[in-house]
Design a protein around this motif. Structure first.
Motif, PDB file in Angstrom:
ATOM      1  N   ASP A   1      -1.158   2.548  -5.608  1.00  0.00           N
ATOM      2  CA  ASP A   1       0.106   2.887  -4.942  1.00  0.00           C
ATOM      3  C   ASP A   1      -0.043   2.796  -3.432  1.00  0.00           C
ATOM      4  O   ASP A   1       0.807   2.216  -2.741  1.00  0.00           O
ATOM      5  CB  ASP A   1       0.533   4.321  -5.304  1.00  0.00           C
ATOM      6  CG  ASP A   1       1.051   4.473  -6.726  1.00  0.00           C
ATOM      7  OD1 ASP A   1       1.338   3.452  -7.367  1.00  0.00           O
ATOM      8  OD2 ASP A   1       1.164   5.631  -7.184  1.00  0.00           O
ATOM      9  N   LYS A   2      -1.103   3.386  -2.915  1.00  0.00           N
ATOM     10  CA  LYS A   2      -1.332   3.386  -1.473  1.00  0.00           C
ATOM     11  C   LYS A   2      -1.544   1.967  -0.967  1.00  0.00           C
ATOM     12  O   LYS A   2      -1.029   1.579   0.105  1.00  0.00           O
ATOM     13  CB  LYS A   2      -2.539   4.266  -1.144  1.00  0.00           C
ATOM     14  CG  LYS A   2      -2.773   4.480   0.346  1.00  0.00           C
ATOM     15  CD  LYS A   2      -1.672   5.286   0.989  1.00  0.00           C
ATOM     16  CE  LYS A   2      -1.986   5.588   2.452  1.00  0.00           C
ATOM     17  NZ  LYS A   2      -0.900   6.327   3.104  1.00  0.00           N
ATOM     18  N   ALA A   3      -2.283   1.161  -1.756  1.00  0.00           N
ATOM     19  CA  ALA A   3      -2.572  -0.216  -1.336  1.00  0.00           C
ATOM     20  C   ALA A   3      -1.295  -1.038  -1.206  1.00  0.00           C
ATOM     21  O   ALA A   3      -1.126  -1.791  -0.236  1.00  0.00           O
ATOM     22  CB  ALA A   3      -3.541  -0.864  -2.315  1.00  0.00           C
TER      23      ALA A   3
ATOM     24  N   PRO B   1       2.738  -4.652   0.876  1.00  0.00           N
ATOM     25  CA  PRO B   1       3.680  -4.870  -0.235  1.00  0.00           C
ATOM     26  C   PRO B   1       3.507  -6.211  -0.952  1.00  0.00           C
ATOM     27  O   PRO B   1       4.141  -6.429  -1.986  1.00  0.00           O
ATOM     28  CB  PRO B   1       5.048  -4.796   0.450  1.00  0.00           C
ATOM     29  CG  PRO B   1       4.802  -4.024   1.706  1.00  0.00           C
ATOM     30  CD  PRO B   1       3.427  -4.423   2.144  1.00  0.00           C
ATOM     31  N   GLU B   2       2.666  -7.093  -0.430  1.00  0.00           N
ATOM     32  CA  GLU B   2       2.426  -8.380  -1.087  1.00  0.00           C
ATOM     33  C   GLU B   2       0.994  -8.486  -1.624  1.00  0.00           C
ATOM     34  O   GLU B   2       0.454  -9.583  -1.775  1.00  0.00           O
ATOM     35  CB  GLU B   2       2.740  -9.531  -0.127  1.00  0.00           C
ATOM     36  CG  GLU B   2       4.218  -9.575   0.261  1.00  0.00           C
ATOM     37  CD  GLU B   2       4.597 -10.831   1.018  1.00  0.00           C
ATOM     38  OE1 GLU B   2       3.693 -11.655   1.301  1.00  0.00           O
ATOM     39  OE2 GLU B   2       5.791 -11.005   1.317  1.00  0.00           O
ATOM     40  N   PHE B   3       0.411  -7.344  -1.910  1.00  0.00           N
ATOM     41  CA  PHE B   3      -0.970  -7.292  -2.404  1.00  0.00           C
ATOM     42  C   PHE B   3      -0.931  -7.566  -3.918  1.00  0.00           C
ATOM     43  O   PHE B   3      -0.898  -6.657  -4.748  1.00  0.00           O
ATOM     44  CB  PHE B   3      -1.565  -5.921  -2.111  1.00  0.00           C
ATOM     45  CG  PHE B   3      -3.076  -5.866  -2.174  1.00  0.00           C
ATOM     46  CD1 PHE B   3      -3.829  -6.815  -2.857  1.00  0.00           C
ATOM     47  CD2 PHE B   3      -3.765  -4.839  -1.546  1.00  0.00           C
ATOM     48  CE1 PHE B   3      -5.203  -6.758  -2.911  1.00  0.00           C
ATOM     49  CE2 PHE B   3      -5.148  -4.752  -1.590  1.00  0.00           C
ATOM     50  CZ  PHE B   3      -5.866  -5.718  -2.281  1.00  0.00           C
ATOM     51  N   THR B   4      -0.958  -8.823  -4.262  1.00  0.00           N
ATOM     52  CA  THR B   4      -0.755  -9.272  -5.649  1.00  0.00           C
ATOM     53  C   THR B   4      -1.719  -8.612  -6.626  1.00  0.00           C
ATOM     54  O   THR B   4      -1.312  -8.107  -7.683  1.00  0.00           O
ATOM     55  CB  THR B   4      -0.912 -10.801  -5.726  1.00  0.00           C
ATOM     56  OG1 THR B   4      -0.133 -11.385  -4.693  1.00  0.00           O
ATOM     57  CG2 THR B   4      -0.453 -11.332  -7.067  1.00  0.00           C
ATOM     58  N   ASN B   5      -3.003  -8.616  -6.302  1.00  0.00           N
ATOM     59  CA  ASN B   5      -4.004  -8.074  -7.228  1.00  0.00           C
ATOM     60  C   ASN B   5      -3.819  -6.577  -7.451  1.00  0.00           C
ATOM     61  O   ASN B   5      -4.151  -6.055  -8.532  1.00  0.00           O
ATOM     62  CB  ASN B   5      -5.415  -8.350  -6.716  1.00  0.00           C
ATOM     63  CG  ASN B   5      -5.810  -9.803  -6.879  1.00  0.00           C
ATOM     64  OD1 ASN B   5      -5.128 -10.560  -7.569  1.00  0.00           O
ATOM     65  ND2 ASN B   5      -6.894 -10.211  -6.238  1.00  0.00           N
ATOM     66  N   ALA B   6      -3.298  -5.891  -6.452  1.00  0.00           N
ATOM     67  CA  ALA B   6      -3.066  -4.453  -6.617  1.00  0.00           C
ATOM     68  C   ALA B   6      -1.971  -4.207  -7.655  1.00  0.00           C
ATOM     69  O   ALA B   6      -2.072  -3.288  -8.477  1.00  0.00           O
ATOM     70  CB  ALA B   6      -2.709  -3.815  -5.284  1.00  0.00           C
ATOM     71  N   TYR B   7      -0.914  -5.013  -7.607  1.00  0.00           N
ATOM     72  CA  TYR B   7       0.130  -4.890  -8.634  1.00  0.00           C
ATOM     73  C   TYR B   7      -0.445  -5.194 -10.019  1.00  0.00           C
ATOM     74  O   TYR B   7      -0.180  -4.471 -10.998  1.00  0.00           O
ATOM     75  CB  TYR B   7       1.295  -5.834  -8.343  1.00  0.00           C
ATOM     76  CG  TYR B   7       2.120  -5.448  -7.148  1.00  0.00           C
ATOM     77  CD1 TYR B   7       2.965  -4.342  -7.182  1.00  0.00           C
ATOM     78  CD2 TYR B   7       2.059  -6.182  -5.973  1.00  0.00           C
ATOM     79  CE1 TYR B   7       3.733  -3.978  -6.075  1.00  0.00           C
ATOM     80  CE2 TYR B   7       2.816  -5.821  -4.862  1.00  0.00           C
ATOM     81  CZ  TYR B   7       3.646  -4.724  -4.920  1.00  0.00           C
ATOM     82  OH  TYR B   7       4.393  -4.372  -3.836  1.00  0.00           O
ATOM     83  N   TYR B   8      -1.232  -6.266 -10.098  1.00  0.00           N
ATOM     84  CA  TYR B   8      -1.814  -6.645 -11.392  1.00  0.00           C
ATOM     85  C   TYR B   8      -2.688  -5.524 -11.946  1.00  0.00           C
ATOM     86  O   TYR B   8      -2.550  -5.116 -13.109  1.00  0.00           O
ATOM     87  CB  TYR B   8      -2.629  -7.927 -11.253  1.00  0.00           C
ATOM     88  CG  TYR B   8      -3.508  -8.203 -12.447  1.00  0.00           C
ATOM     89  CD1 TYR B   8      -2.956  -8.618 -13.655  1.00  0.00           C
ATOM     90  CD2 TYR B   8      -4.892  -8.003 -12.386  1.00  0.00           C
ATOM     91  CE1 TYR B   8      -3.753  -8.844 -14.766  1.00  0.00           C
ATOM     92  CE2 TYR B   8      -5.691  -8.225 -13.488  1.00  0.00           C
ATOM     93  CZ  TYR B   8      -5.122  -8.642 -14.680  1.00  0.00           C
ATOM     94  OH  TYR B   8      -5.912  -8.865 -15.774  1.00  0.00           O
ATOM     95  N   ASN B   9      -3.579  -5.002 -11.120  1.00  0.00           N
ATOM     96  CA  ASN B   9      -4.505  -3.985 -11.610  1.00  0.00           C
ATOM     97  C   ASN B   9      -3.810  -2.653 -11.869  1.00  0.00           C
ATOM     98  O   ASN B   9      -4.208  -1.911 -12.774  1.00  0.00           O
ATOM     99  CB  ASN B   9      -5.679  -3.829 -10.638  1.00  0.00           C
ATOM    100  CG  ASN B   9      -6.675  -4.964 -10.791  1.00  0.00           C
ATOM    101  OD1 ASN B   9      -7.434  -5.016 -11.750  1.00  0.00           O
ATOM    102  ND2 ASN B   9      -6.646  -5.897  -9.851  1.00  0.00           N
ATOM    103  N   ARG B  10      -2.759  -2.361 -11.107  1.00  0.00           N
ATOM    104  CA  ARG B  10      -1.986  -1.161 -11.426  1.00  0.00           C
ATOM    105  C   ARG B  10      -1.303  -1.343 -12.779  1.00  0.00           C
ATOM    106  O   ARG B  10      -1.194  -0.398 -13.576  1.00  0.00           O
ATOM    107  CB  ARG B  10      -0.978  -0.861 -10.329  1.00  0.00           C
ATOM    108  CG  ARG B  10      -0.313   0.512 -10.502  1.00  0.00           C
ATOM    109  CD  ARG B  10       0.548   0.900  -9.307  1.00  0.00           C
ATOM    110  NE  ARG B  10       1.724   0.037  -9.172  1.00  0.00           N
ATOM    111  CZ  ARG B  10       2.648   0.158  -8.228  1.00  0.00           C
ATOM    112  NH1 ARG B  10       2.520   1.105  -7.301  1.00  0.00           N
ATOM    113  NH2 ARG B  10       3.685  -0.649  -8.174  1.00  0.00           N
TER     114      ARG B  10
END
Length: 338
Positions: A33-35, A40-49
């Motif tokens: 969430d923090k990342a 807001p365009e941190f693709t891998n963070a969305y994937y791993n979340r």
């Protein structure tokens, strides 16, 4: 790193990965969430979340994150795979296949996507397509244990027990502790009439997993067909000890008691099966047969009629009613049912 720089995006992301690997999905999600707030365009963070939400059983949130990852990176094969897996567990197999198709379109050597698409085809009972996908996965990785196992399940459902056994053979060579492969090979041997081999496989499955109720049930069924009803009952006892709501185990134990002439014990087990599932027609029929053998023909007729009311229209049920009426001296009713 975060103490020194509270806006260090990669540190939140990497700490999230560490929490994820420790299966602390709440903390992982908090870091992701923090990342994504910081980037807001941190693709891998969305994937791993999305992965963390998936393992937390929050499928709606998982899909939303995979959607976002795919929006940011249209060739993100892992996100299509992950979203496909969520659709699979939501029982939307068509959508799962569509996502696996996309993953394979991006990478036509994506082994796990072929295996997972095979699983989805399997759920849709399109076993030929499932086998084609497992074939491809095995071509790409000849030591892919799960693909052999899954293909074995598909061959089993096509009643090609020889091919099923061959695939289970390969699976247990690659993984000698593959409990489910022994169990399912035991099933295939059972249907092929190879009871000795079936028992050996159930023994192995139980050795590896002492609370494997299905293996006790399966071995009990083999003993039953070998006319060793005492051993069958012992295995059904164990299955029921593991799960005292195991409906089919009560029904099957009732059958074994019946063949030992223990009709009261049989009826008691059928009673339990019916209590657990009031629409279990086989239990009504089997209890009716037990009552018939006890000379309680009216009770037998009641049970047979209950099965018919539950939409069991098999001819032998009417035949059994005819027999009961005949023994009561009601010949016209017997003729009607014959």
């Amino acid at each position: 790193a975060i103490d020194l720089n509270p806006e260090y995006t990669d540190a939140y992301y990497n700490r999230g990965l560490a929490w994820y690997n420790l299966t602390d999905y709440d903390k992982a999600i908090a870091d992701y969430d923090k990342a994504v707030v910081l980037n807001p365009e941190f693709t891998n963070a969305y994937y791993n979340r999305g992965l963390a939400y998936y393992y937390r059983g929050e499928y709606k949130n998982a899909i939303a994150d995979y959607d976002k990852a795919i929006l940011l990176k249209s060739d993100y094969k892992e996100a299509f795979l992950g979203r496909g897996l969520v659709w699979y567990y939501k029982n939307d197999f068509a959508k799962a296949i569509a996502d696996y198709d996309k993953a394979i379109e991006i990478d036509d050597n994506y082994i796990i996507a072929y295996n997972n698409r095979g699983l989805a085809w399997h759920k849709l009972t399109d076993y030929d397509k499932a086998i084609a996908d497992y074939d491809k996965a095995i071509d790409l990785n000849p030591e892919y244990t799960d693909a052999y196992y899954n293909r074995g399940l598909a061959w089993y459902n096509l009643t090609d027990y020889d091919k099923a056994i061959a695939d289970y053979d390969k699976a247990v060579v690659l993984n000698p502790e593959f409990t489910n492969a022994y169990y399912n090979r035991g099933l295939a041997y059972y249907y092929r009439g190879e009871y000795k081999n079936a028992i050996a496989d159930y023994d192995k499955a139980i050795l590896l997993k002492s609370d494997y109720k299905e293996a006790f049930l399966g071995r009990g069924l083999v003993w039953y067909y070998k006319n060793d009803f005492t051993k069958a009952i012992a295995d059904y006892n164990k299955a029921i000890e593991i799960d005292d709501n195991y409906i089919i185990a009560y029904n099957n134990r009732g059958l074994a008691w019946h063949y030992l002439g223990e009709y009261n014990n049989a009826i008691s087990d059928y009673d339990k099966a019916i209590f657990l599932n009031p629409e279990y027609t086989d239990a009504f029929i089997n209890r009716g047969i037990a009552y018939y053998y006890k000379g309680q023909y009216n009770k037998a007729i009641e049970d047979y009629n209950e099965a018919i009311e539950l939409n069991d229209k098999r001819g032998f049920v009417y035949f059994n009613i005819g027999l009961a009426y005949f023994n009561l001296g009601y010949y016209e009713e017997a003729i009607q049912n014959y």
